[in-house]
Design an enzyme around this catalytic site. Sequence first.
Site, short mmCIF file in Angstrom:
data_model
loop_
_atom_site.label_atom_id
_atom_site.label_comp_id
_atom_site.label_asym_id
_atom_site.label_seq_id
_atom_site.Cartn_x
_atom_site.Cartn_y
_atom_site.Cartn_z
CD GLU A 7 -2.98 1.09 2.23
OE1 GLU A 7 -3.37 2.09 2.84
OE2 GLU A 7 -3.52 -0.02 2.32
CE LYS A 8 0.50 3.70 4.41
NZ LYS A 8 -0.29 2.54 4.87
CG ASP A 102 -2.56 -0.38 5.44
OD1 ASP A 102 -1.48 -0.99 5.40
OD2 ASP A 102 -2.64 0.83 5.69
CG ASP A 104 -8.17 -0.68 6.12
OD1 ASP A 104 -7.82 -0.85 4.94
OD2 ASP A 104 -7.88 0.36 6.75
CE1 TYR A 320 -3.49 -0.22 8.67
CE2 TYR A 320 -5.44 -1.01 9.82
CZ TYR A 320 -4.86 -0.28 8.79
OH TYR A 320 -5.66 0.39 7.91
NE ARG A 322 -4.52 5.19 8.42
CZ ARG A 322 -4.89 6.34 7.86
NH1 ARG A 322 -6.14 6.53 7.51
NH2 ARG A 322 -4.01 7.30 7.66
#
Length: 646
Positions: A7-8, A102, A104, A320, A322
Amino acid sequence: MRLIIAEKPSLARAIAEALPERQGRVEGAIVAGETTVTWCLGHLLEQAPPDAYDPAFKAWRLDHLPILPGRWKLTPRPKARSQLAVIRRLLKGASEVIHAGDPDREGQLLVQEVIEHLGWQGPVSRLLVSDLNRPAVQRALGRIEDNGRFLPLYRAAQSRARADWLYGINLTRAWTLTGRQAGHDGVLSVGRVQTPVLGLVVRRDAEIRDFAPRPFFVLWADLAVARGRLRAWWVPGETHPLDDQGRLLAREPAAALATRLPGAEGRLAALETRDKRQAAPLPYSLSALQVDAARRFGLSAKAVLDICQRLYERHKLITYPRSDCRHLPEEHWAAARSTLEGACGADAPLRGWLAGADFSRRSKAWNDKRVGAHHALAPTGKCADLSRLEKAEGDVFRLIARNVLAQFYPPLATREVKAEFTLLGECFRARGQEVLEPGWKPLFSTRDEAPPLPPLSEGEACRVLEAGVEDRETRPPEPFTDASLIKAMMNIGRYVEDPAVRRTLREHDGLGTEATRAGIIETLLERGYLVRRAKALRATRLGSALIASLPEAVGRPERTALWEQRLGAIAEAGDDPAPFVAALIEDLHGLLAAADAGRLRQALAQARGEEAPSPGRGKPASRRRGAPARGRRRSPGASRGKGSRS
């Protein structure tokens, strides 16, 4: 070649470092043997603007609304084109793709939309990483799953993005153009989440503004009992003027009784003793952490989110962040001692808490049935040298570690005592609490508890030493703060007036998500709808006027809370997204028909404190050409990045 798309960049580096092969750098990627790890930069793609569907939509016109895309389009974000080109090139040489977004809903969308946009037709697996430390990433690499299992999560996130676009683009254009007719020069942004949140604040401010304080009166009596003294409070009977909460509205009865009480004798008519055991608060979800950090340290919700991202990505001290979950996987319990010893050993307060932990205890926090795509925030086990962190980072880390450590402390044991005395034929009550076993409580507060009542026996005599009447006033509700607004967004069912709708809402359904709630507050501040005064969040005149001009349902939480429930059904039960989108489109037609220049003109005038126009609602806005004179031409309803909410 096996291609992993993270993701990043920080996640990509953590994955590459966990691979056994030697690493090498190429443009936009890391090569480790037969595996190449590349990355997104948050969202590389966003929903295409209206003029991508028809060039005529570049002009804002009421007669274009509603704008309803037939075949949905995505467009590269301006700063993401070069990285998108890197992924396109790497896909041409890949034999397998591993999705490493991530864990989610939004993380599933972010990477998968890139894979589909670039036309990849080969196999896709799913890598779920919630802890960036090497051992945790290595364990995750050993548990790679089929990405097909997560397609419902993707469909829910995709439906959310499209719903936000439809709602935000159409209603923002409608109210902006209607605002021009009403004399407002600028964009009036409307969104499916931000506007109900603004409505919460506007209605709370109105309650405060319109609140009329009412006096009430309380009578106390200090009593001597066999083994000490205590204070008891009069319970006036129904023959006296009382409000709906049993408060005395006239001073005279209390004053008359107070003059007779000193020296009066009575007895303890009823005694109730109850022992209670309270387990430690669970580890944090992001929103629960934002609430506590705002109350304890005065940190904004966005500041807490940013701190957590640094603790996760830069310092690798927490898992993580979030997350909407407050439970931990059962397999983590066995390693909790070594994890917490590693994390807490370099900080004096944490070492003190660690020394009192009993790691043979197993609280209800470890529960696989309550853990979804991600678990509660927890230390990773990396040694936390808090002297090298910013103060706020250290404060937040201590909160996270404390709530996990508290799971290894005994319950708080208390004894609650309720005593009812009879004096001059009147009822007086006293309450007290005795701490039998402090358990986890010292980790959370060093304040002394209220003193317990002295030992009492039912039927024993008492004598009044002193009595007095206190004049009090009812108080208005408190204005929202970051903490209370986040809590309201988490528990939105409490603010739903319709009993039928409230019954359909589960307690954990809310406005926004863990990842977006802080951003929603900041968006409302940036757009001039809210202002922060000290810790309080208050609606501006413009924010109040916008809510007054909209159909009531747009500024209330019912619709959005139910939408989140339907999106949850798509993600968790695999429901078909089509009925959800179709219902939204039908809803839009009715909302757009309610755009009313007269109503908006009146709301703006009232917000400015001017003489309001005629109370008549005015004629509906004409379908004439127009565009906002100043402000962003692009509707804030368009997707702007990971977890965006209009």
